[in-house]
Design an enzyme around this catalytic site. Structure first.
Site, PDB file in Angstrom:
ATOM      1  N   PRO A   1      20.856  34.834  42.098  1.00 20.20           N
ATOM      2  CG  PRO A   1      19.321  33.374  41.222  1.00 20.20           C
ATOM      3  CD  PRO A   1      19.438  34.691  41.878  1.00 20.20           C
ATOM      4  CD  GLU A   2      27.182  35.921  41.743  1.00 19.90           C
ATOM      5  OE1 GLU A   2      28.276  35.673  41.214  1.00 19.90           O
ATOM      6  OE2 GLU A   2      27.057  36.682  42.721  1.00 19.90           O
TER       7      GLU A   2
ATOM      8  CG  HIS B   1       5.714  37.350  45.140  1.00 21.57           C
ATOM      9  ND1 HIS B   1       5.104  38.373  44.444  1.00 21.57           N
ATOM     10  CD2 HIS B   1       6.036  37.861  46.342  1.00 21.57           C
ATOM     11  CE1 HIS B   1       5.071  39.454  45.214  1.00 21.57           C
ATOM     12  NE2 HIS B   1       5.623  39.169  46.367  1.00 21.57           N
TER      13      HIS B   1
ATOM     14  NE  ARG C   1      14.494  43.173  43.198  1.00 24.00           N
ATOM     15  CZ  ARG C   1      15.742  43.622  43.262  1.00 24.00           C
ATOM     16  NH1 ARG C   1      16.657  42.954  43.945  1.00 24.00           N
ATOM     17  NH2 ARG C   1      16.087  44.723  42.654  1.00 24.00           N
TER      18      ARG C   1
ATOM     19  NE  ARG D   1      35.546  43.702  25.958  1.00 28.54           N
ATOM     20  CZ  ARG D   1      34.239  43.830  25.783  1.00 28.54           C
ATOM     21  NH1 ARG D   1      33.559  44.642  26.562  1.00 28.54           N
ATOM     22  NH2 ARG D   1      33.630  43.184  24.828  1.00 28.54           N
TER      23      ARG D   1
END
Length: 289
Positions: free
Chosen positions: A2-3, A106, A125, A168
């Site tokens: 998830p972002e 889970h 996970r 950068r």
DNA sequence: AGGTCAACCTGAGCGC
DNA sequence: TGCGCTCAGGTTGACC
């Protein structure tokens, strides 16, 4: 993971069940996720009223009446269910979870609210995490202290980004994934943003012209805003019975489209996939330069 | 200091 | 059916 848009979707889904409500009991089914849970987590949560649910980058913070805040990160596969219903289905629903009462594999932390709502944190996970911190010192927490500006906030602008990218030599994709530079973008949305601005993800960040840097700002804001409005993105082809799954995956223009035609009008390119620092990048070789 | 990479985990999907 | 392999939305810490 998830972002940012998926985390914001989860936060919004938790608000009706948790904000202003009291935590009646907490069940912790294992001692850790990515890191050990804080000492006496269940006891410190039990009986507390949740004053506010807020988000910082990909973290959710539940501010409690005790002066502490519960910090939650969903990692790659973390999910939140409210009374058995998945919020923002950014991960394929598995097994017997659909609408069935728990417990399921889970289900690591289960929070029962005094109003009867059951909040379940499920994370196959186990890259997710939870911690407790002093609300008034949240910005100094080790996971939050180094984060860059919120991309939807006022301090994120072309002047800031140009300064942050200056010098950068890393590829611009790596720079935009760097949470110290900008907080909340992940692999999908960086791919989408670079496609929509016509920038080759491999270009050294410092070599972007001022115009390209300036162009990134509104595109980042627009993509995130649209994704939040759509309820985030849902991978796989999971559909939730109550329609709560996100839909922004229908607006992906490059992510997951390897071998398919570029969607830019007049471009005959074919979307390619290649690895950058171990992660898949999707791009059009013709219109991203 | 900045950049790259392996590691942390489970599960799904694919080819054989 | 099963095995082995690849891939997955994140982040840290070790190593150039």
């Amino acid at each position: 993971m998830p972002e940012l848009p998926e985390v914001e979707t989860v936060r919004r889904g938790l608000v009706p069940a948790m904000e202003g409500q009291v935590i009646a009991s907490v069940r912790v089914n294992r001692p850790d996720l990515r890191w050990p849970f804080p000492a006496r987590m269940a006891e410190r949560l039990t009986g507390q009223q949740v004053l506010t649910l807020r988000r910082r980058s990909k973290y959710i913070l539940a501010d409690l009446a005790s002066g502490e805040s519960l910090l939650v990160h969903l990692g790659m596969s973390g999910r939140m269910l409210v009374s058995g219903r998945l919020i923002g289905a950014y991960w394929q629903q598995t097994g017997a979870e659909g609408g069935q009462p728990g417990p399921h594999k889970h289900d690591h932390v289960v929070i029962d609210m005094a109003n009867g709502a059951r909040i379940t944190f499920n994370d196959p996970r186990r890259f997710g995490s939870m911690d407790l911190l002093r609300t008034d010192q949240a910005d100094r927490h080790r996971l939050l202290a180094g984060l860059g500006p919120e991309p939807l906030g006022n301090s994120f602008d072309a002047r800031y980004l140009a300064a942050a990218l200056a010098g950068r030599r890393a590829p611009v994709k790596a720079a935009l994934l760097d949470q110290r530079i900008i907080a909340g973008l992940g692999n999908i949305y960086v791919c989408e943003v670079l496609y929509r601005t016509g920038i080759d993800p491999r270009r050294p960040a410092a070599e972007l012209g001022a115009d390209s840097v300036a162009a990134l700002i509104p595109v980042i804001r627009d993509v995130l805003t649209q994704a939040i409005a759509a309820g985030g993105s849902t991978l796989q082809d999971y559909q939730q019975a109550d329609g709560a799954s996100g839909a922004f995956q229908d607006d992906f223009r490059v992510y997951g489209r390897e071998g398919q035609p570029c969607l830019t009008p007049g471009c005959a390119g074919v979307i390619t996939r290649f690895a950058q620092s171990g992660r898949s990048t999707f791009a059009c070789p013709d219109c991203q330069r």
